[in-house]
Design a protein around this motif. Structure first.
Motif, mmCIF file in Angstrom:
data_model
loop_
_atom_site.group_PDB
_atom_site.id
_atom_site.type_symbol
_atom_site.label_atom_id
_atom_site.label_comp_id
_atom_site.label_asym_id
_atom_site.label_seq_id
_atom_site.Cartn_x
_atom_site.Cartn_y
_atom_site.Cartn_z
ATOM 1 N N ALA A 41 0.830 -1.203 0.000
ATOM 2 C CA ALA A 41 0.000 0.000 0.000
ATOM 3 C C ALA A 41 0.869 1.260 0.000
ATOM 4 O O ALA A 41 0.551 2.258 -0.663
ATOM 5 C CB ALA A 41 -0.931 0.001 1.209
ATOM 6 N N HIS A 42 1.972 1.215 0.739
ATOM 7 C CA HIS A 42 2.895 2.363 0.758
ATOM 8 C C HIS A 42 3.467 2.619 -0.626
ATOM 9 O O HIS A 42 3.501 3.773 -1.085
ATOM 10 C CB HIS A 42 4.030 2.107 1.747
ATOM 11 N N GLN A 43 3.925 1.565 -1.291
ATOM 12 C CA GLN A 43 4.477 1.721 -2.634
ATOM 13 C C GLN A 43 3.430 2.255 -3.601
ATOM 14 O O GLN A 43 3.725 3.114 -4.441
ATOM 15 C CB GLN A 43 5.026 0.377 -3.133
ATOM 16 N N MET A 44 2.204 1.768 -3.483
ATOM 17 C CA MET A 44 1.132 2.261 -4.347
ATOM 18 C C MET A 44 0.870 3.746 -4.087
ATOM 19 O O MET A 44 0.561 4.503 -5.014
ATOM 20 C CB MET A 44 -0.145 1.460 -4.097
ATOM 21 N N ALA A 62 -6.362 0.315 -4.113
ATOM 22 C CA ALA A 62 -6.284 -0.744 -3.112
ATOM 23 C C ALA A 62 -5.990 -2.059 -3.821
ATOM 24 O O ALA A 62 -6.677 -2.432 -4.776
ATOM 25 C CB ALA A 62 -7.592 -0.838 -2.344
ATOM 26 N N VAL A 63 -4.969 -2.756 -3.369
ATOM 27 C CA VAL A 63 -4.527 -3.988 -4.029
ATOM 28 C C VAL A 63 -5.168 -5.192 -3.342
ATOM 29 O O VAL A 63 -5.045 -5.373 -2.128
ATOM 30 C CB VAL A 63 -2.995 -4.116 -3.983
ATOM 31 N N LYS A 64 -5.834 -6.019 -4.141
ATOM 32 C CA LYS A 64 -6.419 -7.256 -3.639
ATOM 33 C C LYS A 64 -5.577 -8.420 -4.145
ATOM 34 O O LYS A 64 -5.384 -8.578 -5.350
ATOM 35 C CB LYS A 64 -7.862 -7.398 -4.118
ATOM 36 N N ILE A 65 -5.058 -9.220 -3.225
ATOM 37 C CA ILE A 65 -4.270 -10.397 -3.590
ATOM 38 C C ILE A 65 -5.195 -11.610 -3.536
ATOM 39 O O ILE A 65 -5.750 -11.924 -2.473
ATOM 40 C CB ILE A 65 -3.080 -10.584 -2.634
ATOM 41 N N VAL A 66 -5.380 -12.270 -4.671
ATOM 42 C CA VAL A 66 -6.369 -13.349 -4.741
ATOM 43 C C VAL A 66 -5.743 -14.736 -4.869
ATOM 44 O O VAL A 66 -6.459 -15.736 -4.878
ATOM 45 C CB VAL A 66 -7.368 -13.112 -5.895
ATOM 46 N N SER A 67 -4.428 -14.804 -4.964
ATOM 47 C CA SER A 67 -3.781 -16.120 -5.023
ATOM 48 C C SER A 67 -2.303 -15.986 -4.694
ATOM 49 O O SER A 67 -1.732 -14.901 -4.760
ATOM 50 C CB SER A 67 -3.927 -16.740 -6.422
ATOM 51 N N PRO A 78 1.515 -18.778 -8.549
ATOM 52 C CA PRO A 78 1.355 -17.412 -9.060
ATOM 53 C C PRO A 78 0.594 -16.502 -8.095
ATOM 54 O O PRO A 78 -0.431 -16.889 -7.537
ATOM 55 C CB PRO A 78 0.571 -17.615 -10.361
ATOM 56 N N ILE A 79 1.119 -15.291 -7.916
ATOM 57 C CA ILE A 79 0.465 -14.276 -7.095
ATOM 58 C C ILE A 79 -0.317 -13.351 -8.028
ATOM 59 O O ILE A 79 0.267 -12.763 -8.941
ATOM 60 C CB ILE A 79 1.475 -13.461 -6.283
ATOM 61 N N THR A 80 -1.607 -13.232 -7.794
ATOM 62 C CA THR A 80 -2.445 -12.374 -8.625
ATOM 63 C C THR A 80 -2.859 -11.135 -7.839
ATOM 64 O O THR A 80 -3.439 -11.236 -6.760
ATOM 65 C CB THR A 80 -3.707 -13.124 -9.097
ATOM 66 N N PHE A 81 -2.538 -9.969 -8.384
ATOM 67 C CA PHE A 81 -2.878 -8.683 -7.781
ATOM 68 C C PHE A 81 -3.981 -8.034 -8.629
ATOM 69 O O PHE A 81 -3.813 -7.885 -9.846
ATOM 70 C CB PHE A 81 -1.667 -7.744 -7.766
ATOM 71 N N ILE A 82 -5.075 -7.639 -8.000
ATOM 72 C CA ILE A 82 -6.168 -6.977 -8.705
ATOM 73 C C ILE A 82 -6.405 -5.607 -8.090
ATOM 74 O O ILE A 82 -6.479 -5.458 -6.869
ATOM 75 C CB ILE A 82 -7.464 -7.813 -8.661
ATOM 76 N N ILE A 83 -6.520 -4.593 -8.963
ATOM 77 C CA ILE A 83 -6.738 -3.209 -8.543
ATOM 78 C C ILE A 83 -7.951 -2.683 -9.306
ATOM 79 O O ILE A 83 -7.929 -2.598 -10.538
ATOM 80 C CB ILE A 83 -5.501 -2.339 -8.850
ATOM 81 N N GLU A 84 -9.005 -2.341 -8.608
ATOM 82 C CA GLU A 84 -10.215 -1.857 -9.261
ATOM 83 C C GLU A 84 -10.043 -0.424 -9.751
ATOM 84 O O GLU A 84 -9.393 0.396 -9.096
ATOM 85 C CB GLU A 84 -11.407 -1.930 -8.303
ATOM 86 N N ASN A 85 -10.639 -0.138 -10.918
ATOM 87 C CA ASN A 85 -10.763 1.237 -11.393
ATOM 88 C C ASN A 85 -12.069 1.801 -10.853
ATOM 89 O O ASN A 85 -13.130 1.199 -11.028
ATOM 90 C CB ASN A 85 -10.776 1.279 -12.925
ATOM 91 N N GLN A 86 -12.009 2.962 -10.214
ATOM 92 C CA GLN A 86 -13.192 3.508 -9.553
ATOM 93 C C GLN A 86 -13.514 4.947 -9.939
ATOM 94 O O GLN A 86 -14.573 5.459 -9.580
ATOM 95 C CB GLN A 86 -12.999 3.428 -8.024
#
Length: 366
Positions: A41-44, A62-67, A78-86
């Motif tokens: 979150a700090h890096q973002m 906000a980064v959501k890690i789903v795997s 694999p690490i999957t990062f998802i970031i919503e567009n709002q």
């Protein structure tokens, strides 16, 4: 369309600027590496738009890690990062369905994808896609720090105002890690910001140069020909939309030196081989020599400006004029520096994994 970088440790990006979400998949990373979501979150936050020197578009990022993460550590999958567009305002881009913005990918994208591309906000070509790289890079930066390797980038120049170069590199990197506007000489911060604000008031934009140091990389990393350390780093650096130039060490200035000036003499100090100078930026013959890796990236002015410009109609190929609307950055250099840190970490991490094995990053073999 190829969206994956890396050999042993790879990163794949996905999404569009005005789509539902964007993100990245980090694959090949060793199990057991701590994943600090507060650090991510700090890096973002370092990439976020700030005040009058950035776009008014405000995304939570906000980064959501789903795997790929369990009990706060990587699992090796694999690490999957998802970031919503709002905060999209796609109506601002209606005219751009048929008018090519100068400096953007609209025309070449039309030629490659035959009108099927998402043109809103630049779609998959947008700098917004770099948010996924920052999330993935945060995991790699954590892994590298545990091995004594740190990365830092500062704004070397912006609008004709210059910062000092790296001096005491470990201390300088520490100074930069939390800086919202990353400069080493605090006295140049306000003059740089004034240049950005002046360009904004004129409906224009400015670019600049970033300088990066990667400290603690051991010697012997990289290949002598097609996968040189410079080549691998340049490959991922040039994937960042705004980057138009990369140089290592003294870069183009080496062309004006004599060999006696450009060569870095070897010395042995306290049982360790070092060089008396670092004109070649920590890389010789395509392979790291143990000195800090130093490189600079040229960041072009933000292409979305409010001045009227000449262009073409993408449907008829007739000449026309364009007045860009919407929310745009008068400069992106202050936001780009964390992206540079992130992709540099991903490239260095991949090269280290190839040299020493993937598990080396997690101390499994130590």
């Amino acid at each position: 369309m190829k969206n994956t970088f890396g050999t042993s440790v790879s990163v794949t990006i996905f999404g569009e600027s005005h789509g539902n979400s964007i993100g990245a998949v980090l694959d090949g990373i060793a199990p057991g590496i701590p994943v600090d979501e507060e650090y991510i979150a700090h890096q973002m936050s370092l990439r976020k738009a700030v005040g009058k020197i950035s776009t008014p578009r405000r995304e939570a990022d906000a980064v959501k890690i789903v795997s790929g993460v369990f009990n706060g550590k990587t699992t090796g999958t694999p690490i999957t990062f998802i970031i919503e567009n709002q905060d999209q305002k796609s109506k601002d881009y209606g005219e751009l369905a048929y008018k090519a913005r100068p400096g953007h990918a609209d025309f070449p994208a039309q030629m490659k994808y035959h009108g099927n591309q998402d043109f809103r906000g630049g779609g998959h070509f947008s700098g917004r896609i770099t948010a996924g790289l920052v999330a993935a890079g945060a995991v790699m930066l954590t892994a590298l720090k545990a091995k004594g390797i740190t990365v830092g980038t500062h704004i070397l120049s912006c609008g004709g105002v210059y910062d000092r170069g790296f001096e005491n590199i470990p201390e300088d990197i520490e100074k930069l890690k939390d800086a919202e506007f990353a400069v080493l000489d605090d006295s140049v911060k306000e003059p740089m910001i004034e240049k950005i604000e002046a360009a904004r008031d004129e409906g224009d934009s400015v670019g600049g140069r970033l300088e990066t140091a990667v400290y603690g990389v051991p010697s012997g990393v990289g290949e002598p020909w097609f996968d040189t350390a410079e080549g691998v780093l340049s490959h991922i650096l040039f994937s960042i939309p705004a980057v138009k130039g990369v140089e290592f060490g003294d870069g183009f200035d080496l062309a004006d030196m004599k060999g006696s000036q450009a060569n870095d003499s070897y010395r042995c100090e306290n049982g360790k081989v070092v060089t008396a100078t670092n004109h070649n930026g920590g890389i010789t013959g395509g392979i790291t020599n143990g000195m800090p890796i130093i490189f600079r990236t040229a960041i072009k002015p933000t292409p979305s400006i409010y001045k009227e410009q000449q262009t073409i109609n993408l449907n008829t190929f007739e000449n026309t004029d364009l007045q860009i609307k919407g929310r745009h950055d008068p400069a992106i250099i202050h936001r780009a520096r964390v992206v540079i840190d992130s992709v540099a970490a991903l490239a260095v991490g991949d090269m280290l994994a190839q040299r020493f094995g993937t598990d080396w990053l997690a101390d499994i073999n130590d």
